[in-house]
Motif scaffolding. Sequence first.
Motif, PDB file in Angstrom:
ATOM      1  N   ARG A 114       0.832  -1.203   0.000  1.00 16.52           N
ATOM      2  CA  ARG A 114       0.000   0.000   0.000  1.00 16.52           C
ATOM      3  C   ARG A 114       0.866   1.252   0.000  1.00 16.52           C
ATOM      4  O   ARG A 114       1.802   1.359   0.789  1.00 16.52           O
ATOM      5  N   MET A 116       0.955   5.552   0.052  1.00 17.40           N
ATOM      6  CA  MET A 116       0.255   6.790   0.335  1.00 17.40           C
ATOM      7  C   MET A 116       0.904   7.908  -0.484  1.00 17.40           C
ATOM      8  O   MET A 116       2.138   7.987  -0.559  1.00 17.40           O
ATOM      9  N   GLU A 125       2.810   3.052   3.825  1.00 21.75           N
ATOM     10  CA  GLU A 125       1.697   3.355   4.733  1.00 21.75           C
ATOM     11  C   GLU A 125       2.191   3.518   6.167  1.00 21.75           C
ATOM     12  O   GLU A 125       1.728   4.390   6.904  1.00 21.75           O
ATOM     13  N   PRO A 136      -0.047   6.295  12.241  1.00 21.81           N
ATOM     14  CA  PRO A 136      -0.309   6.386  10.793  1.00 21.81           C
ATOM     15  C   PRO A 136      -1.501   7.294  10.504  1.00 21.81           C
ATOM     16  O   PRO A 136      -2.535   7.217  11.172  1.00 21.81           O
ATOM     17  N   GLY A 138      -2.909   7.526   7.316  1.00 20.12           N
ATOM     18  CA  GLY A 138      -3.795   6.855   6.368  1.00 20.12           C
ATOM     19  C   GLY A 138      -4.542   7.854   5.513  1.00 20.12           C
ATOM     20  O   GLY A 138      -3.964   8.781   4.954  1.00 20.12           O
TER      21      GLY A 138
END
Length: 284
Positions: A114, A116, A125, A136, A138
Amino acid sequence: MTTAQFDCQYCTASLLGKKYVLKDDNAYCVSCYDRIFSNYCEECKEPIESYCKDLCYKGLHWHERCFNCAKCNHSLVEKPFAAKNERLLCSECYSNECSSKCFHCKKTIMPGSRKMEFKGHSWHETCFVCEYCRQPIGTKPLISKDSGNYCVPCFEKEFAHYCSFCKKVITSGGITFRNQPWHKECFLCSGCRKELCEEEFMSRDDYPFCLDCYNHHYAKKCAACSKPITGLRGAKFICFQDRQWHSECFNCRKCSVSLVGEGFLTQNQEIFCRKCGSGVDTDI
């Protein structure tokens, strides 16, 4: 196949007791077959003989020994690989060369993990965290300050100012008036309530006013032109007794010469230079 028929299809040499290759039901000696039908290796440019394994990818061919990563030279036989700019790369080299690098740890963000993205940069992430609480972020709302990213609760706790008008947090922008913070949309004329953030304004008793409202309610009027005297942008004005003039309007009533810094005479609310006033009855 009879003995007479058991000859090389190309050179007609007898194939009895020799190695041969069948193609389209025709027999060829190994030498003729390699010369006529062999593919050429993309790496070494040599023919891929009949006794060699021919590896093919998108119409191109390689010897098994030549089918290697273009960067690390490790064999790609029976291993995952990818192509970039006509080069074959193993998974690790492809990731290092083509995948994004984490803005925080500078390591590769591997395909499938993943990622970001924010303001043109990428993070793992687990690296995209609040500068204060280190949790985090997110996809939660965030606020940037001094190259750091903060979750909203931490930003409000550490940095936020509260608008003097609505008392809510100012998360970005804002203006300061009388050493107090305001949202741009909350900084309004105290008279007509229009926004002042992009406008010139005046203040009265610690309240801001647009020029129209200030001129209408508070500004002195020039004794010569009757227009408001605001003093904006350093404009000078003259005061005498209970009257005011724009600097450019403080002129002799008769000859129009400027009286700024000069002696003058008055009569019936009019001002004159000494020369023009010497022939009339004056107040001073």
